[in-house]
Design an enzyme around this catalytic site. Sequence first.
Site, mmCIF file in Angstrom:
data_model
loop_
_atom_site.group_PDB
_atom_site.id
_atom_site.type_symbol
_atom_site.label_atom_id
_atom_site.label_comp_id
_atom_site.label_asym_id
_atom_site.label_seq_id
_atom_site.Cartn_x
_atom_site.Cartn_y
_atom_site.Cartn_z
ATOM 1 N N LYS A 14 1.766 59.737 45.005
ATOM 2 C CA LYS A 14 2.296 59.281 46.302
ATOM 3 C C LYS A 14 3.043 60.398 47.032
ATOM 4 O O LYS A 14 2.868 60.564 48.233
ATOM 5 C CB LYS A 14 3.216 58.072 46.113
ATOM 6 C CG LYS A 14 2.533 56.828 45.586
ATOM 7 C CD LYS A 14 3.482 55.659 45.470
ATOM 8 C CE LYS A 14 4.667 55.886 44.563
ATOM 9 N NZ LYS A 14 4.366 56.030 43.139
ATOM 10 N N ARG A 89 9.243 47.002 47.244
ATOM 11 C CA ARG A 89 8.988 46.910 45.801
ATOM 12 C C ARG A 89 8.770 45.475 45.332
ATOM 13 O O ARG A 89 8.330 45.267 44.208
ATOM 14 C CB ARG A 89 10.153 47.513 45.011
ATOM 15 C CG ARG A 89 10.236 49.002 45.130
ATOM 16 C CD ARG A 89 11.337 49.532 44.225
ATOM 17 N NE ARG A 89 11.566 50.946 44.453
ATOM 18 C CZ ARG A 89 11.005 51.914 43.760
ATOM 19 N NH1 ARG A 89 10.185 51.636 42.784
ATOM 20 N NH2 ARG A 89 11.281 53.172 44.031
ATOM 21 N N ARG A 128 4.598 66.849 35.212
ATOM 22 C CA ARG A 128 5.644 66.968 36.227
ATOM 23 C C ARG A 128 6.995 67.181 35.559
ATOM 24 O O ARG A 128 7.840 67.931 36.051
ATOM 25 C CB ARG A 128 5.658 65.698 37.092
ATOM 26 C CG ARG A 128 6.659 65.721 38.228
ATOM 27 C CD ARG A 128 6.532 64.498 39.089
ATOM 28 N NE ARG A 128 7.025 63.304 38.406
ATOM 29 C CZ ARG A 128 6.842 62.065 38.831
ATOM 30 N NH1 ARG A 128 6.153 61.835 39.936
ATOM 31 N NH2 ARG A 128 7.334 61.043 38.172
ATOM 32 N N ARG A 134 13.362 66.331 35.337
ATOM 33 C CA ARG A 134 13.717 64.914 35.207
ATOM 34 C C ARG A 134 13.515 64.475 33.766
ATOM 35 O O ARG A 134 12.417 64.554 33.231
ATOM 36 C CB ARG A 134 12.842 64.057 36.129
ATOM 37 C CG ARG A 134 13.219 64.165 37.578
ATOM 38 C CD ARG A 134 12.341 63.340 38.465
ATOM 39 N NE ARG A 134 12.262 61.939 38.070
ATOM 40 C CZ ARG A 134 11.663 61.001 38.785
ATOM 41 N NH1 ARG A 134 11.090 61.300 39.929
ATOM 42 N NH2 ARG A 134 11.631 59.756 38.362
ATOM 43 N N ARG A 146 8.567 52.615 32.880
ATOM 44 C CA ARG A 146 8.423 52.721 34.334
ATOM 45 C C ARG A 146 7.076 52.195 34.798
ATOM 46 O O ARG A 146 6.983 51.487 35.809
ATOM 47 C CB ARG A 146 8.616 54.172 34.780
ATOM 48 C CG ARG A 146 10.072 54.598 34.690
ATOM 49 C CD ARG A 146 10.272 56.084 34.818
ATOM 50 N NE ARG A 146 9.706 56.626 36.039
ATOM 51 C CZ ARG A 146 9.376 57.911 36.186
ATOM 52 N NH1 ARG A 146 9.540 58.761 35.197
ATOM 53 N NH2 ARG A 146 8.895 58.345 37.313
#
Length: 191
Positions: A14, A89, A128, A134, A146
Amino acid sequence: MLNIVLFGPPGAGKGTQSEKLIEKYNLVHLSTGDLFRVHLGQGTELGQLARKYMDEGRLVPDEVVIGMVDEKIQSSTGVNGFIFDGFPRTVAQAEALDKLLIDKAESITCMVALDVPHEVLKKRIQERGKTSGRVDDQDDAKINTRINVYMEETLPVAEYYKKQGKLSQVNGVGEIEGIFEKISQVVDSHS
């Protein structure tokens, strides 16, 4: 105006695709995560209200989130439209967003849902994580959580837009430019 909901699980691409859409269609990126950071950082009235809920360990109510979205829309004059990233969401948020836009004589143009298999998502998030720093991108259990939360809680939003004839699924696996071309075709067909 062109109002796009870019949708997909964590790792679907995204962020990458929204940057390209913003550039091509001259849209304003509307990310609730960014809005929260701005309002909390500036100590605005909405930020203070959000902080109160967060400090109590509670979710920030939809009304507060919608208030932040509304303020961003009102402050963005002379734009071609918005790309909604990470919002809505829930179906309740989608309904509230529709109401907000209707009050402004606007609507969601389309929802583009990036479809990516679970294993590809995990691999992308882990990759990533090597560069993002992260922690939640580097832990298999957190990655699975998640993705599962998305499947259980957020996926019903796609059904909401499907009932309105606004949902388009795009295969999110392949070359970035090829995926972008498919997304652009969807957007062009709705505008």
